[in-house]
Design an enzyme around this catalytic site. Structure first.
Site, short mmCIF file in Angstrom:
data_model
loop_
_atom_site.label_atom_id
_atom_site.label_comp_id
_atom_site.label_asym_id
_atom_site.label_seq_id
_atom_site.Cartn_x
_atom_site.Cartn_y
_atom_site.Cartn_z
N ARG A 70 2.58 6.61 7.52
CA ARG A 70 1.73 7.21 6.64
C ARG A 70 1.43 8.66 6.94
O ARG A 70 1.32 8.79 7.94
CB ARG A 70 0.22 6.38 6.32
CG ARG A 70 0.38 4.97 5.78
CD ARG A 70 -1.02 4.60 5.44
NE ARG A 70 -1.50 3.89 6.75
CZ ARG A 70 -2.19 4.50 7.59
NH1 ARG A 70 -2.78 5.50 7.07
NH2 ARG A 70 -2.62 4.00 8.80
N TYR A 198 8.03 5.43 2.75
CA TYR A 198 7.48 4.55 3.72
C TYR A 198 6.39 3.77 2.93
O TYR A 198 5.64 3.92 1.97
CB TYR A 198 6.79 5.39 4.81
CG TYR A 198 5.98 4.61 5.69
CD1 TYR A 198 6.72 3.65 6.28
CD2 TYR A 198 4.47 4.41 5.51
CE1 TYR A 198 5.81 2.58 7.33
CE2 TYR A 198 3.73 3.70 6.05
CZ TYR A 198 4.52 2.68 7.29
OH TYR A 198 3.67 1.96 7.94
N LYS A 207 -2.17 0.48 0.29
CA LYS A 207 -3.40 1.30 0.69
C LYS A 207 -3.91 2.01 -0.65
O LYS A 207 -5.07 2.41 -0.77
CB LYS A 207 -2.78 2.06 1.60
CG LYS A 207 -2.27 1.58 2.80
CD LYS A 207 -3.46 0.56 3.38
CE LYS A 207 -2.70 -0.11 4.78
NZ LYS A 207 -3.69 -0.96 5.49
N HIS A 227 -10.57 -2.94 4.48
CA HIS A 227 -9.22 -2.89 5.39
C HIS A 227 -9.45 -4.14 6.34
O HIS A 227 -9.76 -3.79 7.47
CB HIS A 227 -9.10 -1.74 6.11
CG HIS A 227 -7.95 -1.37 6.86
ND1 HIS A 227 -7.58 -0.60 7.98
CD2 HIS A 227 -6.55 -1.98 6.45
CE1 HIS A 227 -6.29 -0.69 8.29
NE2 HIS A 227 -5.71 -1.31 7.51
N SER A 249 -5.06 0.35 11.92
CA SER A 249 -3.93 -0.18 11.70
C SER A 249 -3.28 -0.26 13.15
O SER A 249 -3.60 0.26 14.00
CB SER A 249 -2.99 1.20 11.22
OG SER A 249 -3.69 1.48 9.83
N ALA A 250 -2.12 -1.64 13.35
CA ALA A 250 -1.65 -1.58 14.51
C ALA A 250 -2.45 -1.88 15.48
O ALA A 250 -2.52 -1.58 16.78
CB ALA A 250 -0.88 -0.58 14.73
N CYS A 251 -3.57 -2.55 15.25
CA CYS A 251 -4.59 -3.13 16.32
C CYS A 251 -4.73 -4.66 16.25
O CYS A 251 -5.67 -5.25 17.00
CB CYS A 251 -6.23 -2.37 16.14
SG CYS A 251 -6.32 -0.94 16.59
N ASP A 278 -4.62 -7.79 5.90
CA ASP A 278 -4.66 -6.53 6.01
C ASP A 278 -5.87 -5.97 4.91
O ASP A 278 -6.45 -5.03 5.30
CB ASP A 278 -3.19 -5.64 5.41
CG ASP A 278 -3.60 -4.16 5.79
OD1 ASP A 278 -4.15 -3.72 6.89
OD2 ASP A 278 -2.99 -3.31 4.95
N ARG A 367 8.51 -2.15 10.74
CA ARG A 367 7.81 -3.16 10.01
C ARG A 367 8.33 -4.29 9.44
O ARG A 367 9.79 -4.29 9.35
CB ARG A 367 7.06 -2.43 8.73
CG ARG A 367 6.38 -1.22 9.16
CD ARG A 367 5.04 -1.64 9.47
NE ARG A 367 4.03 -0.71 9.66
CZ ARG A 367 2.80 -0.78 9.67
NH1 ARG A 367 2.11 -1.84 8.88
NH2 ARG A 367 1.93 -0.15 9.90
C1 OXD Z 1 -1.65 0.17 7.97
C2 OXD Z 1 -0.96 -0.91 7.20
O1 OXD Z 1 -1.17 1.38 8.24
O2 OXD Z 1 -1.26 -1.96 7.17
O3 OXD Z 1 -2.84 0.27 7.96
O4 OXD Z 1 0.43 -0.49 7.01
MN MN Z 2 -3.38 -1.73 7.38
#
Ligand code: OXD
Ligand code: MN
Length: 584
Positions: A70, A198, A207, A227, A249-251, A278, A367
């Site tokens: 992003r 992307y 998003k 989110h 994101s990514a956690c 998500d 991804r």
């Molecule tokens: C993010 C996703 O970047 O879910 O949060 O792709």
């Molecule tokens: Mn996300």
């Protein structure tokens, strides 16, 4: 297929006049349509076939190397009044943004196909769902939208009945970072995205619609677009209770949403049901509780780190009917990423012979896209038109220090405070530096479609009207020790913390046992988090200690941050901050 709905037909005509495609295709969402698209992309090289014996119907897409995440600096919220977008968003005047985008879209689909994708965010028969149409010139976007949303004929039927839908216009353009913008016009229910293929920039249902536009819509309609993952936890007694949890994101949202209970829990009969990983739309129900739907129908998950030990459920759904983006491949033409296993890949994410000198084999933000129906822990309530009742809301960040393993808010207001005060180390999901702590209220920094001050006020308003609000918690799976090691084992073991959370949620008020009061919130009392069967005993004392000096500093940092959002910061949050500081 075309449409009876004049507003939609007119818009498609107008876009076609501007973009001048060779062909217009209305997507019906059928299997035949999907197969034809895949074959087309195999011919053009947009998709590469993976090993069909081990991974039937799995394909690899290699994006442009400059288009892998992003782009928050190129993402704008274009409200008539600049103040309404807030300091948390980049803003552009709608007239200026439209002029810029019109110039970019002018003739951009010459030689290309214009696809019209009608989609429904949420169960197709749910009154909580919302509709959209994405126009794109990317077959890859169509294929991904088919996995990520309920798209095609049923969605179009509902759009024609309701007449109201979000208009999303997307073109990959030239994939030139200097000609790339993601524009949101919440007051017009419009999204325009140019120059990126992307996921978060191009799959406009995700998003752009389900968070930025929806949060704006939710504010005026009295609900919340967040989110968050949604997960159902079934106890050995057979009772399932639902948690909604926000993480940047990514956690680890995907891992948490489909966790496998640790051995003693499995043996006792605990089960996990995945509703979403998500995005979560939360609506007040008539019974005074909060109900959640997952507006999406699939996962667009981060591949690296996904393994037999971190997320075996995901591996079970990734060996068939998945699209991989920017992963590496092995000598047997199977998808591979860092953390998966010990094999050495032969080609990296750019298709080059793998050479560690070039860095990671799979892009850190590589991804997978897969339908939620492929998930072995898919919940039978995911299609429930009413949504699932939420018992607990969890806010989590990635913090090496300060934040304890788990903290319970005293009430909704205090929970809103904890969410607003979230901060987390940045990850590869967005371009920019990785690992620096940034403030990320409710994990919505990149996604709230309006001023954070108004957003927090809206959270307080929604909570004030709930007769039975869920309890709110803060968690941190990422606390580190002196050697930089993680202090909590994480992954499946997180169920131990969720068990405490659910126990506390079932209990009435603060008097319930199992918690210790501190100035910043309630902590589990010693022994309250079940550690039975863990091979190594975690340092619970460090994990559950609140250090007054560290927290005073944190509150000051948060207070500074809040000044950016004046004069719209709710008084209640400032009063809470002052009270907490006094008590510390
Ligand atoms: C993010 C996703 O970047 O879910 O949060 O792709
Ligand atoms: Mn996300």
């Amino acid at each position: 297929m075309t449409t009876q709905l004049k507003a939609l037909a007119d818009w498609v005509d107008q876009v076609a006049n501007m973009t001048q495609p060779d062909r217009i295709v209305w997507c019906d969402g059928s299997g035949e349509e999907y197969s034809a698209l895949v074959n087309e992309m195999l011919d053009t090289g947009d998709l590469i076939e993976l090993n069909q014996a081990t991974h039937p119907e799995c394909y690899l897409h290699r994006s442009d190397p400059n288009d892998v995440a992003r782009v928050e600096h190129l993402t704008f919220v274009c409200t008539a009044n600049e103040q309404d977008a807030g300091p948390n968003n980049h803003w552009m005047a709608p007239s200026e943004a439209h002029a810029k985008m019109d110039a970019l879209f002018d003739g951009c689909m010459k030689g290309r196909t214009l696809y019209v994708i009608p989609y429904c965010m949420g169960p197709i028969d749910s009154p909580l769902s919302r509709l959209g149409v994405e126009i794109t010139d990317s077959a890859y976007v169509v294929a991904n939208m088919r996995k990520m949303t309920r798209m095609g004929a049923p969605a179009l039927e509902r759009i024609e009945q309701e007449g109201r839908f979000v208009r999303g216009l997307h073109s990959t353009g030239e994939l030139d970072p200097d000609r790339r913008f993601i524009m949101h016009f919440p007051e017009e229910l419009q999204i325009q995205s140019y120059g990126s293929g992307y996921g978060g920039n191009a799959l406009l249902g995700k998003k752009c619609h389900a968070l930025r536009i929806a949060s704006h819509q939710a504010r005026s309609e009295g609900w919340l677009a967040e989110h968050m993952l949604i997960v159902g936890i079934e106890s050995p007694a057979g009772e399932t209770r639902y948690i909604a949890a926000a993480f940047p994101s990514a956690c680890g949202k995907t891992n948490l949403a489909m966790l496998i209970p640790p051995k003693p829990y499995l043996e006792a009969g605990w089960k996990v049901h995945t509703v979403g990983d998500d995005i979560c739309w939360l609506h007040p129900g008539e019974d005074g509780r909060l109900y959640a739907i997952n507006p999406e129908a699939g996962f667009f998950g981060v591949a690296p780190g996904t393994s037999e030990s971190t997320n075996p459920t995901a591996l079970r759904m990734l060996d068939h009917e998945a699209i991989f983006t920017n992963v590496a491949v092995t000598d047997t033409n199977e998808p591979w990423w860092e953390g998966l296993d010990q094999r050495i890949p032969v080609r990296d994410w750019q298709g080059r012979p793998y050479d560690p000198a070039h860095g990671a084999a799979a892009h850190p933000n590589s991804r997978f896209t897969v339908s939620i129906k492929n998930c072995p822990s898919y919940s039978d309530q995911a299609e429930n038109a009413r949504g699932v009742p939420i018992d607990a809301i969890v806010f989590g960040g990635r913090r090496a220090t300060l934040a304890p393993l788990v903290l319970e808010a005293r009430d909704w207001e205090h929970g809103t405070f904890l969410g607003a005060a979230m901060a987390s180390e940045t990850t590869a999901a967005a371009t920019g530096k990785v690992g620096v702590v940034r403030r990320d209220p409710m994990a919505m920094k990149p996604f709230a479609g309006y001023h954070f001050g108004d957003y927090w006020a809206h959270w307080l308003n929604v909570g004030a009207k709930l007769r039975h609000p869920p309890k709110i918690f803060q968690v941190n799976w990422f606390r580190r020790g002196p050697e930089g090691e993680f202090l909590w084992p994480g992954f499946g073991e997180n169920l131990r913390v969720l068990e405490w959370i659910l126990k506390r949620s079932a209990a009435d008020g603060e008097s319930a046992t199992g918690a210790v009061d501190t100035p910043v919130g309630l902590l589990p009392e010693p022994g309250a988090v079940n550690l039975e069967g863990l091979s190594e005993q975690p340092d619970m004392e460090t994990l559950l200690t609140i250090k007054a000096d560290e927290w005073s500093q944190e509150l000051s940092a948060f207070e500074d941050y809040l000044t950016d959002f004046e004069p719209r910061v709710p008084q209640a949050l400032k009063a809470l901050l002052a009270r907490m500081r006094e008590q510390l």
